[in-house]
Design an enzyme around this catalytic site. Structure first.
Site, mmCIF file in Angstrom:
data_model
loop_
_atom_site.group_PDB
_atom_site.id
_atom_site.type_symbol
_atom_site.label_atom_id
_atom_site.label_comp_id
_atom_site.label_asym_id
_atom_site.label_seq_id
_atom_site.Cartn_x
_atom_site.Cartn_y
_atom_site.Cartn_z
ATOM 1 N N TYR A 2 0.852 -1.195 0.000
ATOM 2 C CA TYR A 2 0.000 0.000 0.000
ATOM 3 C C TYR A 2 0.884 1.241 0.000
ATOM 4 O O TYR A 2 2.071 1.192 0.312
ATOM 5 C CB TYR A 2 -0.927 0.030 1.218
ATOM 6 C CG TYR A 2 -0.216 0.141 2.545
ATOM 7 C CD1 TYR A 2 0.108 1.375 3.098
ATOM 8 C CD2 TYR A 2 0.145 -1.002 3.260
ATOM 9 C CE1 TYR A 2 0.769 1.481 4.316
ATOM 10 C CE2 TYR A 2 0.797 -0.916 4.479
ATOM 11 C CZ TYR A 2 1.115 0.327 4.999
ATOM 12 O OH TYR A 2 1.770 0.415 6.196
ATOM 13 N N CYS A 3 0.285 2.375 -0.357
ATOM 14 C CA CYS A 3 0.912 3.682 -0.172
ATOM 15 C C CYS A 3 -0.034 4.508 0.695
ATOM 16 O O CYS A 3 -0.813 3.947 1.469
ATOM 17 C CB CYS A 3 1.228 4.356 -1.505
ATOM 18 S SG CYS A 3 -0.209 4.699 -2.549
ATOM 19 N N PHE A 4 -0.010 5.830 0.584
ATOM 20 C CA PHE A 4 -0.815 6.624 1.497
ATOM 21 C C PHE A 4 -2.300 6.523 1.196
ATOM 22 O O PHE A 4 -3.111 6.227 2.075
ATOM 23 C CB PHE A 4 -0.375 8.089 1.470
ATOM 24 C CG PHE A 4 -1.127 8.942 2.455
ATOM 25 C CD1 PHE A 4 -1.030 8.704 3.815
ATOM 26 C CD2 PHE A 4 -1.964 9.970 2.026
ATOM 27 C CE1 PHE A 4 -1.737 9.467 4.738
ATOM 28 C CE2 PHE A 4 -2.671 10.743 2.934
ATOM 29 C CZ PHE A 4 -2.549 10.492 4.296
ATOM 30 N N TYR B 82 -2.939 3.491 3.266
ATOM 31 C CA TYR B 82 -2.767 3.732 4.694
ATOM 32 C C TYR B 82 -3.918 4.567 5.251
ATOM 33 O O TYR B 82 -4.418 4.297 6.349
ATOM 34 C CB TYR B 82 -1.441 4.450 4.943
ATOM 35 C CG TYR B 82 -1.256 4.886 6.377
ATOM 36 C CD1 TYR B 82 -0.747 4.006 7.323
ATOM 37 C CD2 TYR B 82 -1.617 6.166 6.802
ATOM 38 C CE1 TYR B 82 -0.607 4.381 8.644
ATOM 39 C CE2 TYR B 82 -1.477 6.547 8.116
ATOM 40 C CZ TYR B 82 -0.971 5.654 9.036
ATOM 41 O OH TYR B 82 -0.836 6.037 10.344
#
Length: 383
Positions: A105-107, A134
């Site tokens: 995942y990223c933000f 996130y």
């Protein structure tokens, strides 16, 4: 990789069922955010394998603001290419092969995780990406804490400093160890090796433990140790503070001699052993001693200058005797700290909680009381 990995990629959704599974089963996570983002708050099972460094992310962000998304994407590919790209993809690939049940995942579940997933897929290692990233997982945990915590009856375990509350707590069948999550014993002398998590990381870990508790025990009474709003520098979430202040209080009472012995073991023997394990015998003792000096200095205002200097002298004498094989000399400054600082503070705070006390006794009696499920279920809430 597992044969159904492509299906997992397609089926990942940002609904609560997916996140519940991820947190309940400690799914391994690749966090592709920049190191600075990761340091501000992460999840217990996440490993930071960023797509971009902090500096690269800053450059791409500036480019995005000035020239738009296409230019920013182009710059990102220029910054992360060749050997740099190969090394980062190889790190993701190793993780994915070691943890086929994980996710990345990223933000926000946007470009960074999409690019990471695409590059992994090109190596023949498809890996599922969390839609929403996130931010969505963090939102899920915030909602979980605020919505579910009021439904879980709390019982608070209190007592004077040195009553071995944490040792008692962690032997019970149903508890969450707040000090363990904060990696701090809660007092001025409570610093532990390894430092404390970031505030958001602490909140994430706490809510995940609550989620696991709820799925294992339903809405059975949960025992927590009595804490102030701060455990070191980690603050309890406001909703948890409010619930704890309305919960029944059980007090464990032990003799002064037992309390001194417990504190001597925890704050002297155990802390020194942890320090020497990390830094070696000589340097470890130096770190251990400096930590106690710093903790004592935090009490100077409350103790007064004269008494502070007297206790500091006892502390230094304890160090000298310790090096000569007489570590028990530390008890000479532990005892007056109880009498002049910790006990008066405890007595004052307890005056505000008298109406919530439902039981008090020695360690054995409190242990038996907190294991009596029928009794705990009948306890009132002090709203």
């Amino acid at each position: 990789m597992t044969p159904n990995c492509d299906n997992r990629i397609a089926n990942v959704r940002k609904d609560s069922a997916d996140f519940t599974d991820i947190f309940l089963h400690d799914r391994p996570l690749i966090d592709t955010r920049a190191p600075l983002e990761f340091a501000k708050g992460a999840f217990p099972t996440a490993v930071n394998l960023p797509l971009m460094t902090d500096q690269e992310r800053a450059k791409v962000g500036t480019c995005y603001k000035k020239h738009g998304q296409d230019a920013a994407i182009k710059l990102g590919h220029q910054l992360v290419k060749g050997a740099t790209k190969e090394a980062r993809v190889a790190a993701w690939q190793r993780f994915a092969e070691q943890h086929p049940e994980g996710y990345l995942y990223c933000f926000r579940g946007g470009l960074r995780s999409q690019i990471s997933q695409q590059w992994l897929t090109e190596t023949g290692t498809p890996y599922p990406r969390i839609s929403g990233g996130y931010k969505a997982m963090r939102r899920f945990l915030i909602d979980e804490l605020e919505q579910q915590l009021p439904k879980v009856p709390l019982v608070i375990l209190g007592g004077r400093t040195g009553c071995a509350k944490t040792h008692l707590l962690t032997g019970l069948p149903r508890f969450i160890d707040l000090e363990g999550l904060a990696n701090h014993r809660g007092s001025a002398f409570g610093k532990r090796i390894g430092g404390q998590p970031a505030q958001i990381g602490f909140e994430n870990a706490l809510t995940i433990d609550l989620l696991k508790y709820r799925h294992q025990h339903g809405y059975q009474p949960l025992v927590l140790e009595d804490e102030s709003h701060l455990i070191g520098r980690c603050a309890l979430p406001l909703c948890l503070q409010n619930e704890m202040q309305q919960a029944p209080l059980v007090l464990v009472e032990t003799s002064l001699e037992q309390r001194i012995e417990t504190s001597y073991r925890d704050y002297i023997l155990d802390n020194l052993a942890a320090s020497q394990q990390k830094w070696g015998e000589e340097e470890g003792f130096s770190h251990f001693a400096d930590g106690l000096r710093l903790a004592m200095s935090k009490l100077k205002r409350r103790l007064g200058d004269l008494r502070y200097r007297e206790l500091l002298a006892l502390l230094e004498h304890g160090f000298n005797d310790h090096l000569q094989g007489r570590p028990e000399s530390h008890k000479a400054w532990i005892a007056p700290l109880f009498a002049e600082y910790y006990d008066p503070m405890y007595d004052y705070q307890l005056t505000k909680k008298q109406h919530r006390i439902v039981f008090r006794g020695d360690t054995e009696a409190v242990n038996d009381y907190l294991r009596d499920e029928a009794t705990l279920k009948r306890l009132p809430s002090f709203t």
